[in-house]
Design a protein around this motif. Structure first.
Motif, short mmCIF file in Angstrom:
data_model
loop_
_atom_site.label_atom_id
_atom_site.label_comp_id
_atom_site.label_asym_id
_atom_site.label_seq_id
_atom_site.Cartn_x
_atom_site.Cartn_y
_atom_site.Cartn_z
N LYS A 482 48.76 33.70 54.73
CA LYS A 482 48.69 33.01 53.44
C LYS A 482 47.56 33.51 52.56
O LYS A 482 47.70 33.56 51.34
CB LYS A 482 48.54 31.50 53.67
CG LYS A 482 49.75 30.84 54.30
CD LYS A 482 49.55 29.34 54.45
CE LYS A 482 50.79 28.68 55.06
NZ LYS A 482 50.61 27.21 55.22
N GLN A 734 47.17 25.21 43.30
CA GLN A 734 48.30 24.98 44.21
C GLN A 734 48.29 26.04 45.30
O GLN A 734 48.14 27.23 45.03
CB GLN A 734 49.62 25.03 43.43
CG GLN A 734 50.81 24.51 44.23
CD GLN A 734 52.08 24.47 43.41
OE1 GLN A 734 52.85 25.43 43.41
NE2 GLN A 734 52.30 23.37 42.70
N HIS A 736 50.56 27.13 48.49
CA HIS A 736 51.77 27.04 49.31
C HIS A 736 52.42 25.65 49.20
O HIS A 736 52.71 25.00 50.20
CB HIS A 736 51.47 27.39 50.76
CG HIS A 736 51.24 28.86 50.96
ND1 HIS A 736 52.13 29.68 51.60
CD2 HIS A 736 50.23 29.66 50.55
CE1 HIS A 736 51.68 30.92 51.59
NE2 HIS A 736 50.52 30.94 50.96
N GLY A 737 52.62 25.23 47.95
CA GLY A 737 53.32 23.98 47.69
C GLY A 737 52.44 22.75 47.66
O GLY A 737 52.91 21.67 47.26
N ASP A 768 49.49 36.62 46.68
CA ASP A 768 50.47 35.64 47.15
C ASP A 768 50.91 34.78 45.97
O ASP A 768 50.10 34.09 45.36
CB ASP A 768 49.84 34.76 48.23
CG ASP A 768 50.85 33.85 48.92
OD1 ASP A 768 51.98 33.72 48.41
OD2 ASP A 768 50.50 33.26 49.96
N ARG A 769 52.19 34.84 45.65
CA ARG A 769 52.70 34.06 44.52
C ARG A 769 52.75 32.56 44.83
O ARG A 769 52.95 31.75 43.93
CB ARG A 769 54.09 34.56 44.11
CG ARG A 769 54.08 35.95 43.52
CD ARG A 769 55.45 36.36 43.01
NE ARG A 769 55.44 37.72 42.49
CZ ARG A 769 55.10 38.04 41.24
NH1 ARG A 769 54.74 37.09 40.40
NH2 ARG A 769 55.13 39.29 40.85
N LYS A 770 52.56 32.19 46.08
CA LYS A 770 52.49 30.77 46.43
C LYS A 770 51.09 30.21 46.26
O LYS A 770 50.86 29.04 46.52
CB LYS A 770 52.97 30.57 47.88
CG LYS A 770 54.44 30.89 48.09
CD LYS A 770 54.84 30.63 49.53
CE LYS A 770 56.31 30.95 49.74
NZ LYS A 770 56.72 30.72 51.15
N VAL A 772 48.74 29.45 43.39
CA VAL A 772 48.71 29.34 41.93
C VAL A 772 47.28 29.08 41.48
O VAL A 772 46.64 28.13 41.93
CB VAL A 772 49.64 28.21 41.43
CG1 VAL A 772 49.59 28.12 39.90
CG2 VAL A 772 51.07 28.46 41.91
N SER A 789 49.50 33.86 39.22
CA SER A 789 49.19 34.29 40.59
C SER A 789 48.68 35.73 40.57
O SER A 789 48.99 36.52 39.67
CB SER A 789 50.43 34.21 41.48
OG SER A 789 50.91 32.88 41.53
#
Length: 860
Positions: A482, A734, A736-737, A768-770, A772, A789
């Motif tokens: 991550k 944010q 990973h959700g 990592d686009r997850k 933010v 990101s």
């Protein structure tokens, strides 16, 4: 038993023996005392109800029993003697003790009256009067009198009775308290009360008879003019038909002193006399309330003495204690009485600075503390120069409660220590981002899959003269699923705290030995590769055996493995570590002393390592300062280290070489080997194998050491390249959700467009686009906020990273941004400096150094 047994008719209560007179029958049955009749054998024939009520026996248990059954054993002989006399015709009186059925002893007056018939005693009438209460009362009264007299005479309280303003009674203790002779006539107790306290006894004028007593505290001046603190309890009663004041006085002088001393010990450090943590926390809680009420700022400082543990271990705790006492005294002299200073551990102090104006004021205080390093501390025959690191948090910016403020000051202190000795650090919100990342990494390090995410990178060591690769340093990297690539300084301290560093060290050694042997078997040049060993690992007795076994297992000659130890480990555990180093050297493994000069050492101390260290690695901080235009003293220190190390038979490696100028200076100082980004950053094994094939580096030139801008020709939207970077603030919102709320960190924005921007940061973000991120900056008077990101990353220099940031933006927002950027572009083409933007003229190094010291108000 006196008398003879008669026929049963003789003892029945009937007309032949006793006349059934109703008057006497009533007297028998209803008498308040116990009445019973016995025959000449002493057997009870009849009893009234009072017998059962008083002693708890049923009538069936009484009749046909002898009195002895109900007596205490020691009273039986006296009773039998009285009974014998009564049967002879003499009335008897005696005191005796009956036993209740439940075992209680009851006192009685027992009267035995002979019953006559025809000039003959035919039985005994008995009357038992219960005198238990009387006896108890009499004894109680006597005991009470004795007890009262004893208590009053021996009491530690002064006891008095006052009528008409004069004392009519005082116990010995009272006269002792006043310092006068017993029974002094006409004594007015209140004349001895200190003048300033006499208004406290005015309440006596308002007391009424029957009121609850009052407590008074005041001071008494004794006849010898000494003063004592007392507490009195006073009450007004009616005695001998007169209003009377009765009371007691207790000397509490010593108790108050003891209470004050106990309170002092509870709130102060016994060694230094400063406040302790408990007192500091209470004062801090109070200051938070004051700050919230009056909108007043204050600061918390966390001060830690560098290397104090080494002083304690080397010279002993008595010397260390004396140093702490001197340091505390000098620290106290720097501040006025409003500042709260506390010692909270062996070498750590907390300071509360109330009512501050701004951050700069606090920084000035930090600089004053650092000035204590300028003058030596003399303890017995020793002369000490000590340094301190300081962490700072400020209310309300860095927390609105005591716990958070101390926590952030502690975090800032940790960051200051990372910068080196004698540093200070103001808390910045970025530490919250780092703390969040640290928390996540700490959890993931416990996973058994972590080893599969590690990879070894290799950074070449290069001959300064020929540019030939002469060795390499193995550096571990963590490919986190991550967070992306996590650097060692982010997770190694966590691994040490979790107790898994030994496992990681073994994995590194195994991987490096295996890889080096594979390269040799592939025909690549054989070079030594150094591995870093954690401090704790050096204290494990099996380390030498473990490393030796791995060399044998991989069939690698010990000459191709070097062990690097940091300077602080060597100094703090000198004896134990030296023993391990000697053991490794005997096995043919060479020893490198890493980061020399970063921690504590002096050139004279280097002499003690002669014959034990093969290679000395000069810390990057010395290399950064090298230049032809630098102060001669700065270059001279580096030159002296090189010359002394070579004189002692050590090779020298200069770490962190990044410029041609640094290389040329080091070559002129005859430095053996260099290591740094000028030739190569750390690279994976495959990439390093290609470097080994080539064997040497071409001489770098200014042209090929420049930084290229990636992906410039693949953009969908135009970008504005900024002549001066914009200051921005970045935070993670944010992950990973999961939404998170963290502080912001300063960055430098190099260019900006409708699709994204490029920025520099000293934080290491994953691609990592997850993840933010939110970035704020100021353009033409507007605070503009971007969400997006990181899509690419490049490490420019140690701890400085360049990022590509792609916006998450809708078309309406993009249209508004286009208008703003169009204005900025027009001004740029006209060579006009855009007004009211957060531009900075600071160099990258200056910005990231100075914003750490004072991160507030970056966009103002």
């Amino acid at each position: 038993m006196a008398g003879t047994r008669k026929d049963s008719a003789d003892i029945r209560y009937n007309s032949n023996t006793l006349s059934p007179d109703l008057f006497y029958q009533s007297l028998f049955d209803h008498n308040p005392d116990i009445i019973f009749y016995m025959d000449v054998r002493g057997v009870i024939v009849k009893s009234n109800d009072r017998f059962s009520e008083t002693l708890g026996y049923d009538t069936g248990e009484i009749v046909l029993s002898t009195v002895e059954k109900f007596l205490r054993s020691k009273n039986v002989p006296g009773y039998r003697e009285a009974l014998t006399k009564a049967l002879s015709g003499d009335r008897q009186y005696l005191k005796t003790t009956f036993l209740h059925k439940d075992g209680r002893a009851l006192k009685f007056h027992l009267t035995l009256i002979p019953a006559w018939s025809e000039n003959q005693v035919i039985g005994i009438f008995s009357i038992a009067e219960n005198i238990t209460k009387n006896v108890l009362l009499k004894h109680a009264l006597k005991d009470s009198e004795l007890l009262f007299e004893s208590l009053v005479n021996e009491a530690f309280l002064g006891i008095f009775i006052i009528q008409n303003g004069k004392m009519i009674y005082g116990n010995p203790k009272l006269y002792q308290l006043l310092g006068i002779k017993m029974n002094t006539a006409g004594l007015n107790l209140w004349d001895y009360v200190r003048q300033e306290d006499r208004d406290r006894i005015d309440i006596l004028n308002h007391l009424e008879i029957g009121d609850k007593g009052v407590y008074l505290s005041f001071r008494i001046i004794k006849t010898n003019q000494t003063e004592i603190e007392v507490i009195a309890h006073v009450k007004k009663i009616n005695y001998q038909h007169k209003e009377t004041i009765v009371g007691s006085i207790q000397d509490i002088t010593e108790r108050k002193k003891a209470e004050e001393h106990t309170k002092y010990l509870a709130y102060h450090d016994q060694l230094t006399g400063l406040s302790n943590r408990r007192h500091f926390e209470e004062k801090l809680q109070q200051e938070v309330v004051i700050g919230q009420t009056l909108q007043r700022r204050f600061a918390v400082m966390f001060v830690n003495i560098d290397r104090f543990k080494y002083i304690n271990d080397a010279l002993g705790h008595p010397i260390g204690d004396k140093l702490l006492i001197q340091f505390s005294k000098k620290l106290r002299e720097l501040f006025d009485a409003s500042t709260i200073l506390a010692r909270i551990s062996a070498d750590s102090f907390l300071l509360l600075l109330p009512d501050i104006v701004n951050t700069e004021q606090v920084i000035e205080y930090a600089k004053k503390i650092h000035q204590l390093s300028d003058t030596p501390f003399f303890i017995e025959d020793y002369k000490f120069f000590i340094t301190m690191c300081i962490g700072i948090s400020i209310f309300p910016n860095d927390g609105e409660d005591a716990e958070t403020l101390v926590k952030h000051a502690d975090t800032a202190l940790y960051k200051a220590k990372e910068l080196g000795q004698n540093k200070y650090q103001v808390h910045t919100p970025t530490m919250d981002i780092e703390s969040y990342k640290t928390f996540k990494l700490s959890s993931d390090l416990r996973s058994p899959l972590t080893l599969n995410q590690f990879e070894i990178y290799y950074q070449p060591k290069v001959c300064a003269a020929t540019h030939q690769i002469t060795g390499a340093e193995a550096l571990i990297r963590w490919h986190h699923p991550k967070w992306g690539n996590v650097f060692p300084d982010e997770f190694i301290p966590l691994a040490e705290e979790l107790g898994i560093m030994s496992q990681i060290d073994q994995w590194i050694c195994q991987t490096v030995c295996n890889q080096n042997k594979a390269w040799q078997e592939a025909g690549l040049p054989a070079i030594p590769i150094s591995i870093n060993i954690s401090a704790k690992r050096f204290l494990e007795t099996e380390m030498i055996t473990d490393i030796t076994d791995l060399l044998v297992k991989n069939r690698l000659d010990p000459g191709y493995l070097e062990v690097e130890i940091v300077e602080s480990t060597l100094l703090e555990n000198n004896t134990a570590v030296i023993a391990v180093l000697d053991g490794l050297r005997k096995k043919g493994i060479k020893i490198n002393l890493d980061d020399f000069g970063k921690g504590y050492s002096s050139l004279s101390y280097l002499m003690s390592f002669k014959g034990k260290i093969n290679t000395l690695k000069i810390d990057k901080s010395f290399i950064d300062d090298l230049s032809h235009t630098a102060d001669e003293n700065s270059n001279f220190i580096t030159k002296s280290i090189i010359e002394l190390a070579q004189y002692l038979g050590m090779n020298v490696v200069a770490e962190g070489v990044e410029t041609l100028e640094q290389l040329e200076i080091l070559k002129s100082y005859k430095c053996n080997t260099v290591q740094g980004y000028l030739f190569s950053k750390p690279v994976p094994a495959d990439a390093f194998a290609e470097l080994l094939k080539k064997g040497k580096f071409d001489l770098p030139t200014p042209e090929n050491t420049g930084t290229s801008t990636p992906r410039e020709n693949r953009r969908k939207y135009f970008r504005i390249d900024l002549d001066s970077p914009l200051i921005g603030l970045i935070t993670l919102i944010q992950f990973h959700g999961n939404n998170v709320q963290l502080g912001k960190n300063g960055i430098l924005i190099e260019n900006i467009g409708l699709g994204g921007l490029r920025f520099l940061s000293d934080l290491h973000f994953g691609i990592d686009r997850k993840m933010v991120l939110e970035i704020d900056t100021k353009i033409l008077g507007e605070i503009v906020t971007f969400h997006g990101s990181v899509v690419w990353m490049k490490e420019l220099k140690s701890a400085i990273f360049q990022y590509g940031f792609e916006f998450i933006i809708n078309e309406t927002e993009r249209s508004v941004l286009a208008q703003l950027l169009n204005k900025l572009s027009i001004l740029a083409k006209q060579k006009v400096i855009a007004p009211d933007c957060s531009f900075t003229t600071l160099s990258v190094h200056q910005f990231f150094s100075e914003k750490q010291q004072n991160p507030n108000n970056l966009l103002e």
